[in-house]
Design an enzyme around this catalytic site. Sequence first.
Site, short mmCIF file in Angstrom:
data_model
loop_
_atom_site.label_atom_id
_atom_site.label_comp_id
_atom_site.label_asym_id
_atom_site.label_seq_id
_atom_site.Cartn_x
_atom_site.Cartn_y
_atom_site.Cartn_z
N LYS A 109 15.74 13.25 -15.50
CA LYS A 109 16.75 13.63 -16.12
C LYS A 109 16.40 15.20 -16.92
O LYS A 109 17.30 15.93 -17.01
CB LYS A 109 17.13 12.64 -17.39
CG LYS A 109 17.85 11.50 -16.80
CD LYS A 109 17.96 10.43 -17.76
CE LYS A 109 18.71 9.36 -17.47
NZ LYS A 109 18.74 8.51 -18.41
N TYR A 151 12.52 -12.27 -11.90
CA TYR A 151 11.30 -11.77 -11.68
C TYR A 151 10.22 -12.10 -12.36
O TYR A 151 9.10 -12.45 -12.03
CB TYR A 151 11.60 -10.23 -11.86
CG TYR A 151 10.31 -9.53 -11.76
CD1 TYR A 151 9.88 -8.77 -10.44
CD2 TYR A 151 9.45 -8.77 -12.67
CE1 TYR A 151 8.94 -7.86 -10.27
CE2 TYR A 151 8.44 -7.97 -12.86
CZ TYR A 151 8.23 -7.51 -11.50
OH TYR A 151 7.18 -6.53 -11.31
N GLY A 196 0.76 -1.32 0.22
CA GLY A 196 0.02 0.00 0.22
C GLY A 196 0.82 1.21 -0.22
O GLY A 196 0.46 2.29 -0.25
N HIS A 205 12.33 3.48 -12.80
CA HIS A 205 11.79 3.05 -13.78
C HIS A 205 12.14 3.92 -14.92
O HIS A 205 12.19 5.20 -14.72
CB HIS A 205 10.30 2.56 -13.91
CG HIS A 205 10.28 1.38 -13.10
ND1 HIS A 205 9.51 1.40 -11.93
CD2 HIS A 205 10.36 -0.01 -13.30
CE1 HIS A 205 9.39 0.24 -11.43
NE2 HIS A 205 9.98 -0.58 -12.32
N VAL A 230 1.64 2.12 -7.07
CA VAL A 230 0.23 1.90 -7.30
C VAL A 230 -0.68 1.98 -6.00
O VAL A 230 -1.75 2.41 -5.98
CB VAL A 230 0.10 0.55 -7.76
CG1 VAL A 230 -1.33 0.22 -8.08
CG2 VAL A 230 1.08 0.30 -9.21
N GLY A 231 -0.12 1.57 -5.02
CA GLY A 231 -0.84 1.60 -3.53
C GLY A 231 -1.45 3.10 -3.25
O GLY A 231 -2.43 3.38 -3.00
P1 NAP Z 1 6.55 -0.42 -5.65
O1 NAP Z 1 6.40 1.16 -5.61
O2 NAP Z 1 7.86 -0.77 -5.83
O3 NAP Z 1 6.09 -0.54 -4.09
C1 NAP Z 1 6.12 -1.98 -3.74
C2 NAP Z 1 5.44 -2.15 -2.46
O4 NAP Z 1 5.69 -3.55 -1.83
C3 NAP Z 1 5.80 -1.28 -1.32
O5 NAP Z 1 4.67 -1.03 -0.57
C4 NAP Z 1 6.68 -2.20 -0.59
O6 NAP Z 1 6.78 -1.63 0.78
C5 NAP Z 1 5.99 -3.56 -0.57
N1 NAP Z 1 6.91 -4.72 -0.14
C6 NAP Z 1 8.17 -4.82 -0.79
N2 NAP Z 1 8.60 -5.84 -0.13
C7 NAP Z 1 7.83 -6.30 0.70
C8 NAP Z 1 7.84 -7.34 1.80
N3 NAP Z 1 9.01 -8.03 1.91
N4 NAP Z 1 6.84 -7.20 2.55
C9 NAP Z 1 5.77 -6.36 2.64
N5 NAP Z 1 5.69 -5.39 1.74
C10 NAP Z 1 6.60 -5.41 0.72
O7 NAP Z 1 5.62 -1.16 -6.63
P2 NAP Z 1 4.29 -0.66 -7.43
O8 NAP Z 1 5.18 0.12 -8.61
O9 NAP Z 1 3.59 0.12 -6.70
O10 NAP Z 1 4.03 -1.98 -7.76
C11 NAP Z 1 2.97 -2.71 -7.45
C12 NAP Z 1 2.63 -3.83 -8.24
O11 NAP Z 1 2.36 -3.72 -9.62
C13 NAP Z 1 3.79 -5.01 -8.01
O12 NAP Z 1 3.28 -5.94 -7.85
C14 NAP Z 1 4.51 -5.00 -9.32
O13 NAP Z 1 4.90 -6.11 -9.79
C15 NAP Z 1 3.01 -4.48 -10.28
N6 NAP Z 1 3.72 -3.91 -11.71
C16 NAP Z 1 4.30 -2.63 -11.32
C17 NAP Z 1 4.78 -2.07 -12.58
C18 NAP Z 1 5.66 -0.95 -12.69
O14 NAP Z 1 5.95 -0.15 -13.57
N7 NAP Z 1 5.82 -0.30 -11.45
C19 NAP Z 1 4.46 -2.53 -13.88
C20 NAP Z 1 3.74 -3.76 -13.73
C21 NAP Z 1 3.24 -4.26 -12.73
P3 NAP Z 1 7.58 -0.66 1.48
O15 NAP Z 1 7.26 0.79 1.08
O16 NAP Z 1 7.67 -0.84 2.99
O17 NAP Z 1 9.03 -0.98 0.82
#
Ligand code: NAP
Length: 304
Positions: free
Chosen positions: A182, A132, A11, A174, A15-16
């Site tokens: 940049k 991954y 969260g 990303h 995305v959260g």
């Molecule tokens: P993000 O910003 O990197 O956030 C990751 C989240 O996962 C954070 O809330 C983090 O908590 C939590 N997390 C990581 N390791 C954890 C652990 N060991 N235990 C509990 N929580 C943990 O990711 P996002 O970009 O929002 O992505 C959300 C979802 O969309 C993911 O499943 C990702 O694979 C998918 N997705 C992302 C993209 C993209 O371009 N970003 C594209 C396609 C799909 P902390 O804040 O405490 O570290």
Amino acid sequence: MENKKIIVTGGSGMVGKHLQKFMPNATYLSSKDYDLTSEKQVVQMFYYERPDIIIHLSAKVGGIVDNINKPAEYFTDNIIMNTLLVKYAHIHEVKRFIGILSTCIYPDIVKNYPMKEEELHSGPPTATNFAYGYAKRSLAVQIDSYNKQYGTKYNYLIPSNLYGEFDKYGENSHFVAALIKKIIQAKRENKNHIELFGTGTPLRQFTHSDDLAKVIKYCVDNECYESFNVSTSENYSISEIAKIVLKACGVENLEPRFDTTKPDGQFRKDVSNELMKKCIPNFEYTSLYDGIKKTYEYVNKLEL
Ligand code: NAP
């Protein structure tokens, strides 16, 4: 859904934070609440939070270089987290579980583009995010298996590359976040160019995180149990994307230069949103231009 307890793992991530705008009453967890790679803490999470619905966003997510350098961490953290979450959701009779995957999990190359959901297992993921990709793809296998064996109605969404406000603008960012950063730095230092990794030829779909958040909310509110791709239809080369981003940020005078010694990643991975549009017929995606404009206005105010 009013009396249902909705838990959002991950969260605190990009995305959260977008989802919080659309589903303010859900409970948003971070790794500081529970480390979901620890079985003990997953058990505690279910005991203390008592979810009716889980939206599983948490993942170890990172850029191409980090994925190349730390494949073991990307594999282990993701496969453990996902396996435990689905297993305990089923044990605790959680009625809804929505897993979030990524188009990086699709095969490196397929015969026909854009890729449909049935292509998911027709080849290995690309080498640059192999670990991954396989870890996240396994969540689809796990959810499909639970639905088959236990009759659960869990589903997963497969978004293309995401961007937006709240993205990582520091280390390990990303493509879009790194590009915006940049641009801001080049403006500050009065530079006439920005440097981009690779050849600029790979094709990418970039979806604004608000769009994924709206789709998640739709699934929860409308009891939509289908698993499908979530992506804009816009599919541009990296150099075309750079031009759109420069225009949206009002800096068309900056010249994009490509460092071809750096890796390109997968050549193309565009997916079809046909199934998603059947489930949510009137959905309108944010255009890349509009999404970047909104993101840039937000990021420009941050002290990077
Ligand atoms: P993000 O910003 O990197 O956030 C990751 C989240 O996962 C954070 O809330 C983090 O908590 C939590 N997390 C990581 N390791 C954890 C652990 N060991 N235990 C509990 N929580 C943990 O990711 P996002 O970009 O929002 O992505 C959300 C979802 O969309 C993911 O499943 C990702 O694979 C998918 N997705 C992302 C993209 C993209 O371009 N970003 C594209 C396609 C799909 P902390 O804040 O405490 O570290």
